[in-house]
Design a protein around this motif. Structure first.
Motif, PDB file in Angstrom:
ATOM      1  N   MET A 106      12.917  18.940  10.283  1.00  0.00           N
ATOM      2  CA  MET A 106      11.401  19.377  10.260  1.00  0.00           C
ATOM      3  C   MET A 106      11.103  20.722  10.730  1.00  0.00           C
ATOM      4  SD  MET A 106       8.623  18.832   8.408  1.00  0.00           S
ATOM      5  CE  MET A 106       8.592  17.200   8.082  1.00  0.00           C
ATOM      6  N   THR A 107      11.857  21.054  11.861  1.00  0.00           N
ATOM      7  CA  THR A 107      11.454  22.368  12.467  1.00  0.00           C
ATOM      8  C   THR A 107      11.970  23.589  11.803  1.00  0.00           C
ATOM      9  OG1 THR A 107      11.738  21.370  14.784  1.00  0.00           O
ATOM     10  CG2 THR A 107      12.253  23.739  14.663  1.00  0.00           C
ATOM     11  N   GLU A 158      10.183  14.503   5.054  1.00  0.00           N
ATOM     12  CA  GLU A 158       8.836  13.682   5.399  1.00  0.00           C
ATOM     13  C   GLU A 158       9.072  12.222   4.694  1.00  0.00           C
ATOM     14  OE1 GLU A 158       5.363  17.218   5.198  1.00  0.00           O
ATOM     15  OE2 GLU A 158       5.921  16.103   3.424  1.00  0.00           O
ATOM     16  N   GLN A 181      11.014  20.158   3.044  1.00  0.00           N
ATOM     17  CA  GLN A 181       9.776  19.422   3.850  1.00  0.00           C
ATOM     18  C   GLN A 181       9.451  18.098   3.137  1.00  0.00           C
ATOM     19  OE1 GLN A 181       5.857  20.918   3.757  1.00  0.00           O
ATOM     20  NE2 GLN A 181       5.631  20.698   5.992  1.00  0.00           N
ATOM     21  N   LYS A 188       9.760  23.639   8.676  1.00  0.00           N
ATOM     22  CA  LYS A 188       8.471  24.323   8.984  1.00  0.00           C
ATOM     23  C   LYS A 188       8.562  25.824   9.156  1.00  0.00           C
ATOM     24  CE  LYS A 188       5.866  20.241  11.052  1.00  0.00           C
ATOM     25  NZ  LYS A 188       5.510  19.657  11.898  1.00  0.00           N
ATOM     26  N   ASN A 189       9.756  26.416  10.023  1.00  0.00           N
ATOM     27  CA  ASN A 189      10.111  27.719  10.231  1.00  0.00           C
ATOM     28  C   ASN A 189      10.143  28.504   8.772  1.00  0.00           C
ATOM     29  OD1 ASN A 189      10.110  27.276  12.886  1.00  0.00           O
ATOM     30  ND2 ASN A 189      12.527  27.280  13.126  1.00  0.00           N
ATOM     31  N   LEU A 232       8.774  27.533   5.824  1.00  0.00           N
ATOM     32  CA  LEU A 232       7.534  27.823   5.484  1.00  0.00           C
ATOM     33  C   LEU A 232       6.666  28.849   5.984  1.00  0.00           C
ATOM     34  CD1 LEU A 232       6.771  23.994   4.614  1.00  0.00           C
ATOM     35  CD2 LEU A 232       7.286  25.672   2.730  1.00  0.00           C
ATOM     36  N   GLN A 233       6.643  29.168   7.182  1.00  0.00           N
ATOM     37  CA  GLN A 233       6.055  29.859   7.718  1.00  0.00           C
ATOM     38  C   GLN A 233       6.480  31.335   7.350  1.00  0.00           C
ATOM     39  OE1 GLN A 233       6.457  29.480  11.951  1.00  0.00           O
ATOM     40  NE2 GLN A 233       4.826  27.824  12.118  1.00  0.00           N
ATOM     41  N   PRO A 262       5.627  30.598   2.439  1.00  0.00           N
ATOM     42  CA  PRO A 262       4.923  29.139   2.048  1.00  0.00           C
ATOM     43  C   PRO A 262       5.260  28.716   1.015  1.00  0.00           C
ATOM     44  CG  PRO A 262       3.189  30.475   3.184  1.00  0.00           C
ATOM     45  CD  PRO A 262       4.298  31.504   2.983  1.00  0.00           C
TER      46      PRO A 262
END
Length: 579
Positions: A551-552, A575, A571, A555-556, A558-559, A562
């Motif tokens: 997940m880390t 999930e 992601q 998220k990286n 997607l930053q 996006p």
């Protein structure tokens, strides 16, 4: 933990920025010149801020694909154009200076200061910076949809105590405007800009500007002390360089060598500091330390003064060395360095004299005589050169010519009787002084640096070609053939994020996940915005069942983007627990 992460972040950034041979960014290679910012307020005590922008931005803008014209080089350009260093150039003059510096970008600006209004109110600074594209004669900006050019103005402001943060923000904005794919964050740049404590930075800049010797020494010592206090005793190398120069000019060789020798290879003024530290040690007859300071420069620069001084000190050290093997090594080392100096400056009489002396000690009398003839032609009253020439001719069996040269040396050499007595007694020349360059030629240094940069850029083309070939081989499933190409590319460019990315893919495809993780993390280290590496790591950790790590990385990714479909899919998989 936060402090550790910040340290790793800054370390990553510093390694990235320290590289001069990294693959250029998409906008291509540029050379940038930063000019002092103009103080438009009436408070002259804040003039130091204008020069501080030069120092700070020159450091911060030094990134791959962007060569920065150093302040020393700028001063030489001002001298060539007969401009006073205090002049605030117009836009036209700035372009002229930029062209003389072979710069493609010029940064200039202005600021005003509102001084302290109350007991606790800080002074405020407000200003604007602009960047000129020298070759186009217009400001940095971008093309609008209707074809018009929108120039970019960079505004900054805030309490004076946040000056360095302003400079970090300004540097980031300039780099981002130049290249929207710039892979570092604003926070990382501000962290780098503020690594020097504010008080130390202010003292350093004021110390470089004042002409009062006592104030200069006090400011620079204060900068060193304040920096060491905040950074656990570490050295503020820029202040150490200036203080070393201060003592060198006053012929305080011990203090000069102490401060100048604190600089390391990564520091901006390392070459010049090492050059002067070597002279200071030589003045104190500490030849071992003199060579220790100077020899590394013989592989870092291509300057005749470096080759000459290192060779001359080696010869001097050989004369006083008792051990035969070490004496022979020093003598051969000195002769080789002086030969390189002679090749780089074949008409230089100072170099020729030293090289001739080395050849005499090696028993190469005819070659020594050949080196000395132009020296004597340039200065027929050079008694030292005439004396050596006479001895070379004597050893060659040319008695008449030797006597003629000897008679001339007797006329112009005050120490003739002492030298001749030694020669008759032992056939040695231990009293002949070697000739050293006393000044570091910054123009030669910058010319050599430009030559190295041109060679580096040629090397980068080779690295790109190797990467392209490795990429094709990987896509075709020919991993065994791709690996040698990647290793060759990393030998040329050891900080290539893309090479480590492909290497990670290959290890992943082969099932060697530990090696894949290591390679992909290295790719992110060199380019934190390499989204493919984040996604690949996320998938590996998802396969391993480590959903937190997966997940880390999701998220990286997607930053960074996006809307990237692979990052979004990763992601969702994390999930829902789907592999």
């Amino acid at each position: 933990m936060k402090r550790l992460l910040n340290a790793v972040s800054i370390l990553s950034l510093c390694f990235y920025l320290a590289s001069r041979i990294a693959v250029a960014q998409t906008s291509g290679s540029d050379t940038v010149l930063v000019l002092p910012f103009e103080n438009t307020s009436n408070f002259k005590e804040y003039n130091w801020i204008g020069e501080s922008f030069v120092d700070a931005l020159s450091e911060l803008l030094s990134v791959p694909g962007l060569r920065v014209v150093a302040s020393d080089e700028r001063e030489l350009i001002y001298q060539r154009l007969r401009l006073p260093l205090t002049v605030i150039p117009t836009r036209a003059t700035a372009i002229k200076i930029g062209r003389e510096a072979q710069a493609t970008l010029v940064v200039y600006g202005a600021y005003r200061v509102t001084p302290v209004q109350g007991e606790n109110a800080p002074a405020e600074i407000q200003g604007t910076a602009r960047v000129i594209r020298v070759n186009e004669g217009r400001l940095l900006g971008e093309q609008l949809a209707d074809g018009r050019w929108a120039s970019q103005q960079f505004d900054f402001g805030g309490p004076l105590k946040t000056l360095q943060a302003m400079q970090g923000r300004l540097a980031y904005q300039i780099l981002y405007q130049r290249d929207k794919a710039f892979p570092f964050s604003l926070n990382q740049f501000i962290e780098r800009a503020t690594k020097v404590p504010a008080r130390a930075f202010e003292s350093y800049v004021k110390g470089t500007l004042t002409t009062d010797p006592e104030k200069k020494k006090a400011y620079l010592q204060n900068a060193l002390l304040e920096y060491a206090r905040v950074n656990g005793g570490a050295t503020y190398t820029q202040a150490a360089f200036e203080l070393g120069q201060f003592y060198f000019e006053r012929q305080d060789w011990k203090e000069a060598a102490e401060y100048l020798s604190r600089l390391q290879k990564r520091d901006r003024h390392y070459a010049e500091a090492a050059f002067y530290a070597a002279i200071a040690y030589w003045r104190m007859n500490d030849l071992t330390r003199a060579l220790g300071a100077l020899l590394p420069l013989t592989t870092e620069t291509r300057m005749k003064s470096v080759y000459n001084n290192a060779g001359a000190i080696s010869i001097q050290a050989a004369r006083s060395e008792a051990k035969v093997e070490e004496r022979d090594r020093l003598l051969k080392q000195g002769a080789a360095l002086l030969q390189r100096a002679s090749e780089s400056a074949p008409e230089d009489p100072l170099v020729r004299f030293n090289y001739a002396y080395a050849l005499l000690l090696l028993g190469k009398y005819a070659e020594a005589a050949d080196q000395l003839r132009p020296v004597i032609t340039a200065n027929p009253r050079d008694g030292e050169a005439l004396f050596l020439f006479a001895k070379a001719l004597e050893k060659m069996g040319k008695a008449e010519a030797a006597n003629s040269a000897d008679n001339e040396s007797r006329r112009f050499l005050p120490a003739y009787a002492r030298w001749q007595t030694e020669w008759l007694r032992s056939q040695t020349l231990s009293q002949v002084p070697l000739r050293l360059y006393q000044n570091f030629n910054r123009l030669d240094y910058y010319d050599a640096a430009r030559d190295r940069l041109a060679q580096d850029e040629g090397t980068n083309v080779d690295a790109k070609n190797l990467l392209a070939k490795a990429r094709e081989l990987y896509a075709a499933g020919r991993d065994d053939e791709a690996l040698p190409e990647l290793r060759r590319a990393l030998t040329i460019e050891p900080m290539s994020a893309e090479a480590y990315l492909i290497l990670g893919y290959i290890h992943q495809r082969r099932g060697d996940l530990d090696a894949a993780v290591s390679a992909l993390r290295t790719a992110i280290f060199w380019n934190p915005r390499l989204i493919e590496a984040h996604i690949a790591l996320g998938r590996i950790f998802l396969d391993r069942g480590d959903r937190a790590q997966a997940m880390t990385y999701a998220k990286n990714a997607l930053q960074i983007d996006p809307n990237n479909p692979e990052a979004i899919a990763l992601q969702r998989q994390v999930e829902t627990g789907i592999k």
